[in-house]
Design an enzyme around this catalytic site. Structure first.
Site, short mmCIF file in Angstrom:
data_model
loop_
_atom_site.label_atom_id
_atom_site.label_comp_id
_atom_site.label_asym_id
_atom_site.label_seq_id
_atom_site.Cartn_x
_atom_site.Cartn_y
_atom_site.Cartn_z
N HIS A 250 0.86 -1.18 0.00
CA HIS A 250 0.00 0.00 0.00
C HIS A 250 0.89 1.23 0.00
O HIS A 250 2.10 1.14 0.29
CB HIS A 250 -0.94 0.01 1.22
CG HIS A 250 -0.24 0.08 2.54
ND1 HIS A 250 0.39 1.21 3.01
CD2 HIS A 250 -0.04 -0.88 3.50
CE1 HIS A 250 0.92 0.97 4.19
NE2 HIS A 250 0.68 -0.29 4.52
N ASP B 222 -2.05 -19.13 12.95
CA ASP B 222 -0.90 -19.68 13.66
C ASP B 222 -0.92 -19.24 15.13
O ASP B 222 -0.87 -18.05 15.43
CB ASP B 222 0.40 -19.21 12.99
CG ASP B 222 1.59 -20.06 13.39
OD1 ASP B 222 1.94 -20.03 14.58
OD2 ASP B 222 2.16 -20.73 12.51
N SER C 47 2.86 -4.87 7.24
CA SER C 47 2.40 -4.59 5.88
C SER C 47 3.49 -4.97 4.89
O SER C 47 4.62 -4.52 5.00
CB SER C 47 2.08 -3.11 5.72
OG SER C 47 0.96 -2.74 6.47
#
Length: 408
Positions: free
Chosen positions: A227, A355, A370
């Site tokens: 992003h 997980d 990110s």
């Protein structure tokens, strides 16, 4: 006879409803599918999330060779091979192979110009209040490129031009939402400090931590985040003049919780460098690894063929992330949903962390993750981009194909 007519009417109504339902379903699929698909071969196209769709070459919608390259054609996606859903343009291209990252890196960016982060009134010697920048038409989020023809590279440079203006009007060349415009700033004398002021706060640089998603071993080109880097005050995409990617050592994890996003915290390397950052796009931050960094990172990275968007489906997946030190680890995850038709966004899929190790350590997805690569069925499917504040175990992801487009 009446019973026979009634049966015929009922059957006709049921058939009509069935056909309407099928065509309504076809309309739903059409809205969810992309207009353009890239694949090795058009005849091999399968939409992972919609196995009931099949394709055939659309000979009537052939594209004239004079208008496009020979590696482009049209296919028709149909429901159960019988009901046409959508004509899709197919670009034939072999899927690239990338080395996955998963390691954190420090981001240092110098802006192209300076970004206006706020406006404020100046109290004049006469006791009045005025905001010169607002009077000139400047708004929060504007990027000022030049002042009186001088290219701006720092906050201090603009401040010096204003303070030494002696009240003379300054011509500003600025940009807003991609459109350039000219503004004329009339500095005023501050009744408090005694200096000339413009009534605005600006920013010339930004820093943060992100995750490297993948890189090309041959060229050294890499991409991270998935992003754009946006200004925290204005929300606008930061225009990049120059930047550097530096190694970072994750020293602390602020665990995420419902309503409170977590965060990776670390220390930037004072001497080392991964390379340069040169583009800040909607699909991530792009740059080039130095020869030394490329050789070092390549030694410990796995390579994967990139999955095309239509190959990404719901189900089990893995992410590569670093939550301690500099070494990435694999963690189990699940792709919950996929939006094949989403274009120009970093929210192409929803990912859930499954997980237990990662959930225990971070609570799920946290800021700084990110760009963490997403692997599914042995292919590079995409990257983590956002966390859901209401549920940090989940977040958005972007297709790797969208990120790779920005590397061309």
């Amino acid at each position: 006879m009446r019973l026979k007519r009634k049966i015929i009417k009922t059957a006709a109504a049921l058939l009509s409803a069935a056909f309407l339902g099928l065509y309504g379903t076809a309309g739903y699929y059409s809205a969810r599918l992309p207009d353009v698909i890239t694949a090795d071969r058009a005849e091999d196209i399968k939409i992972a999330g919609f196995p009931e769709l099949s394709c055939c070459t659309d000979t009537e919608a052939a594209i004239p060779a004079a208008q496009t390259c020979s590696d482009t054609e049209r296919v028709t996606l149909s429901l159960f091979g019988a009901i046409p859903v959508k004509n899709v343009e197919v670009h034939r291209e072999e899927a690239p192979v990338f080395a996955v990252g998963g390691r954190p890196f420090g981001i240092k960016l110098l802006m192209e110009g300076v970004m206006v982060t706020g406006l404020g009134d100046i109290e004049t010697a006469e006791g009045g209040c005025i905001c010169p920048a607002r009077e000139a038409g400047i708004q929060k989020g504007d990027v000022i490129r030049r002042a009186d023809g001088v290219e701006l590279t720092s906050n201090d440079q603009l401040q010096e031009l204003i303070s030494s203006s002696c009240g003379k009007v300054i011509e500003l060349s600025a940009e807003r939402d991609g459109e350039s415009f000219t503004a004329y700033l009339q500095p005023v004398m501050s009744g408090r400090s005694g200096g000339w002021k413009g009534g605005m706060w600006v920013r010339d640089s930004i820093a943060g931590i992100g995750t490297m998603t993948f890189f090309d071993k041959e060229t050294g080109s890499f991409v991270g985040l998935g992003h754009p880097i946006c200004d925290s005050d204005t929300g606008g995409i930061v225009p990049v003049h120059s930047g550097e990617a530096v190694p970072v050592d994750i020293t602390e994890v602020k665990r995420g919780a419902r309503g409170l996003p977590g965060e990776l915290r670390g220390a930037f390397s004072k001497s080392g460098s991964f390379g340069i950052l040169d583009r800040n796009k909607s699909s991530g931050i792009y740059g080039h690894l130095s020869p030394e960094a490329l050789a070092t990172i390549s030694e410990s990275c796995e390579e994967f063929t990139m999955a095309r968007r239509q190959e990404v489906g719901t189900g089990a997946a893995e992410i590569y992330a670093t939550v301690d030190g500099e070494t990435p680890e694999r963690y189990s995850a699940e792709i919950v949903s996929v939006d094949y038709g989403s274009v120009g966004t970093s929210k192409n899929m929803v990912i859930r962390i499954t997980d237990e190790r990662l959930l225990e350590r971070t609570g799920g997805i946290v800021q700084g993750m990110s760009g963490s690569p997403v692997i599914q069925n042995g292919k590079l499917a995409g990257a983590v981009t956002h966390v859901f504040v209401a549920d940090p175990t989940q977040g958005y992801g972007i297709f790797a194909e969208n990120m790779a487009e920005g590397m061309k």
